[in-house]
Write a protein that holds these residues in place. Structure first.
Motif, PDB file in Angstrom:
ATOM      1  N   ARG A 166       0.847  -0.898   0.519  1.00 44.99           N
ATOM      2  CA  ARG A 166       0.294   0.177   0.238  1.00 44.99           C
ATOM      3  C   ARG A 166       0.700   1.158  -0.067  1.00 44.99           C
ATOM      4  O   ARG A 166       1.783   1.182   0.876  1.00 44.99           O
ATOM      5  N   ALA A 167       0.149   2.339  -0.568  1.00 43.07           N
ATOM      6  CA  ALA A 167       0.894   3.528  -0.728  1.00 43.07           C
ATOM      7  C   ALA A 167       0.267   4.456  -0.506  1.00 43.07           C
ATOM      8  O   ALA A 167      -0.909   4.357  -1.085  1.00 43.07           O
ATOM      9  N   GLU A 168       0.703   5.607   0.282  1.00 44.06           N
ATOM     10  CA  GLU A 168      -0.044   6.814   0.236  1.00 44.06           C
ATOM     11  C   GLU A 168      -0.132   8.201  -0.815  1.00 44.06           C
ATOM     12  O   GLU A 168       1.449   8.204  -0.788  1.00 44.06           O
ATOM     13  N   LEU A 169       0.207   8.732  -1.740  1.00 44.02           N
ATOM     14  CA  LEU A 169       0.285  10.189  -2.401  1.00 44.02           C
ATOM     15  C   LEU A 169      -0.208  10.763  -1.946  1.00 44.02           C
ATOM     16  O   LEU A 169      -1.199  11.820  -1.199  1.00 44.02           O
ATOM     17  N   THR A 170       0.739  11.352  -1.447  1.00 45.09           N
ATOM     18  CA  THR A 170       0.665  12.930  -0.543  1.00 45.09           C
ATOM     19  C   THR A 170       1.247  13.614  -1.947  1.00 45.09           C
ATOM     20  O   THR A 170       1.765  13.914  -2.769  1.00 45.09           O
ATOM     21  N   GLY A 171       1.001  15.715  -2.114  1.00 46.94           N
ATOM     22  CA  GLY A 171       1.205  16.083  -3.176  1.00 46.94           C
ATOM     23  C   GLY A 171       2.103  16.860  -2.477  1.00 46.94           C
ATOM     24  O   GLY A 171       3.291  16.309  -1.599  1.00 46.94           O
ATOM     25  N   PHE A 172       2.377  17.934  -3.343  1.00 50.64           N
ATOM     26  CA  PHE A 172       3.885  18.883  -2.852  1.00 50.64           C
ATOM     27  C   PHE A 172       4.101  19.479  -1.671  1.00 50.64           C
ATOM     28  O   PHE A 172       2.867  19.708  -1.288  1.00 50.64           O
ATOM     29  N   SER A 173       4.664  19.640  -1.130  1.00 62.29           N
ATOM     30  CA  SER A 173       5.243  20.682   0.140  1.00 62.29           C
ATOM     31  C   SER A 173       5.514  21.850  -0.768  1.00 62.29           C
ATOM     32  O   SER A 173       5.245  22.331  -1.949  1.00 62.29           O
ATOM     33  N   GLN A 174       5.260  23.239  -0.267  1.00 60.24           N
ATOM     34  CA  GLN A 174       5.004  24.520  -0.635  1.00 60.24           C
ATOM     35  C   GLN A 174       6.759  24.571  -1.226  1.00 60.24           C
ATOM     36  O   GLN A 174       6.844  24.863  -2.666  1.00 60.24           O
ATOM     37  N   ALA A 175       8.121  24.196  -0.649  1.00 59.22           N
ATOM     38  CA  ALA A 175       9.166  24.176  -1.210  1.00 59.22           C
ATOM     39  C   ALA A 175       9.497  23.043  -2.246  1.00 59.22           C
ATOM     40  O   ALA A 175      10.397  23.602  -3.319  1.00 59.22           O
ATOM     41  N   GLN A 176       8.924  21.972  -2.531  1.00 52.64           N
ATOM     42  CA  GLN A 176       8.491  21.279  -3.612  1.00 52.64           C
ATOM     43  C   GLN A 176       7.557  21.602  -5.031  1.00 52.64           C
ATOM     44  O   GLN A 176       8.229  21.284  -5.852  1.00 52.64           O
ATOM     45  N   ALA A 177       6.806  22.413  -4.612  1.00 55.41           N
ATOM     46  CA  ALA A 177       6.303  23.019  -5.522  1.00 55.41           C
ATOM     47  C   ALA A 177       7.213  23.806  -6.349  1.00 55.41           C
ATOM     48  O   ALA A 177       6.975  23.842  -7.539  1.00 55.41           O
ATOM     49  N   GLU A 187      -4.064  32.745  -2.575  1.00 52.53           N
ATOM     50  CA  GLU A 187      -3.717  31.699  -1.406  1.00 52.53           C
ATOM     51  C   GLU A 187      -4.453  30.693  -2.253  1.00 52.53           C
ATOM     52  O   GLU A 187      -4.030  29.109  -2.225  1.00 52.53           O
ATOM     53  N   TRP A 188      -5.811  30.670  -2.992  1.00 49.51           N
ATOM     54  CA  TRP A 188      -6.414  29.951  -3.429  1.00 49.51           C
ATOM     55  C   TRP A 188      -5.289  29.281  -4.276  1.00 49.51           C
ATOM     56  O   TRP A 188      -5.769  28.038  -4.530  1.00 49.51           O
ATOM     57  N   CYS A 189      -4.983  30.028  -5.616  1.00 45.24           N
ATOM     58  CA  CYS A 189      -4.679  29.661  -6.353  1.00 45.24           C
ATOM     59  C   CYS A 189      -2.875  28.632  -5.971  1.00 45.24           C
ATOM     60  O   CYS A 189      -2.889  27.824  -6.790  1.00 45.24           O
ATOM     61  N   GLN A 190      -2.402  29.451  -5.322  1.00 42.49           N
ATOM     62  CA  GLN A 190      -1.165  29.026  -4.338  1.00 42.49           C
ATOM     63  C   GLN A 190      -1.198  27.312  -4.154  1.00 42.49           C
ATOM     64  O   GLN A 190      -0.708  26.414  -4.290  1.00 42.49           O
ATOM     65  N   SER A 191      -2.452  27.360  -3.262  1.00 43.98           N
ATOM     66  CA  SER A 191      -2.641  26.016  -2.925  1.00 43.98           C
ATOM     67  C   SER A 191      -3.142  24.647  -3.584  1.00 43.98           C
ATOM     68  O   SER A 191      -2.524  23.095  -3.236  1.00 43.98           O
ATOM     69  N   LEU A 192      -3.436  25.277  -4.733  1.00 47.15           N
ATOM     70  CA  LEU A 192      -4.052  23.968  -5.770  1.00 47.15           C
ATOM     71  C   LEU A 192      -2.303  23.568  -6.587  1.00 47.15           C
ATOM     72  O   LEU A 192      -2.328  22.629  -6.817  1.00 47.15           O
ATOM     73  N   THR A 193      -1.036  24.551  -6.222  1.00 49.69           N
ATOM     74  CA  THR A 193       0.114  23.694  -6.038  1.00 49.69           C
ATOM     75  C   THR A 193       0.396  22.712  -5.812  1.00 49.69           C
ATOM     76  O   THR A 193       1.494  21.669  -6.294  1.00 49.69           O
ATOM     77  N   THR A 194      -0.370  22.528  -5.090  1.00 45.44           N
ATOM     78  CA  THR A 194       0.039  21.028  -4.035  1.00 45.44           C
ATOM     79  C   THR A 194       0.385  19.735  -4.670  1.00 45.44           C
ATOM     80  O   THR A 194       0.172  18.762  -4.485  1.00 45.44           O
ATOM     81  N   ALA A 195      -0.733  19.932  -5.183  1.00 45.64           N
ATOM     82  CA  ALA A 195      -1.394  18.869  -5.696  1.00 45.64           C
ATOM     83  C   ALA A 195      -0.548  18.903  -7.572  1.00 45.64           C
ATOM     84  O   ALA A 195      -0.715  19.664  -8.090  1.00 45.64           O
TER      85      ALA A 195
END
Length: 142
Positions: free
Chosen positions: A12-23, A48-56
């Motif tokens: 099993r694996a959990e897919l996580t999004g980008f951190s802000q630094a990774q984005a 802020e709302w657009c920046q939050s999308l960059t975690t995906a």
């Protein structure tokens, strides 16, 4: 769970999004021009709302692609989502070697527009039924 009983998984694996630094790192790697990457990050910092999308990761990629074309982010979410969907349809057409250019989904080639429209109708129908997932039978009917 029900899934455990119907499927066997070795891992099993959990897919996580980008951190802000990774984005931010992804954006710099995606953009050929570091000045354009900095400009995108500056605009994302103001939204802020657009920046939050960059975690995906997928959305981050689409935002970069959009920014390369327009050098600006839309002011409203609906405008961004419309442009992201349009770009996804354009990429689908490109992957199928369809050379027609279009700036509206209505003008997309039928080989792309018809399956996309069917998928939208299926999503809307399942949402109206308060069924937030699709089953194989739903896909076969589309």
């Amino acid at each position: 769970t029900k899934l455990d009983k119907s499927c066997h998984f070795d891992r099993r694996a959990e897919l996580t999004g980008f951190s802000q630094a990774q984005a931010e790192s992804f954006i710099h790697k995606y953009m050929d021009d570091s000045g354009m990457a900095d400009k995108l990050l500056e605009q994302l910092g103001e939204s802020e709302w657009c920046q939050s999308l960059t975690t995906a990761p997928y959305y981050c990629c689409l935002i970069c692609d959009h920014f390369e074309q327009h050098q600006a982010l839309p002011q409203r979410r609906t405008e961004l989502y419309h442009r992201l969907v349009l770009r996804g349809v354009q990429r689908m057409a490109e992957a199928r070697d369809l050379t027609d250019t279009f700036s509206n989904i209505k003008d997309a080639p039928d080989q792309v527009k018809i399956p996309f429209t069917n998928l939208l109708e299926l999503a809307w129908t399942t949402l109206q039924k308060k069924q937030l997932y699709l089953q194989k039978a739903d896909l076969a009917a589309a």
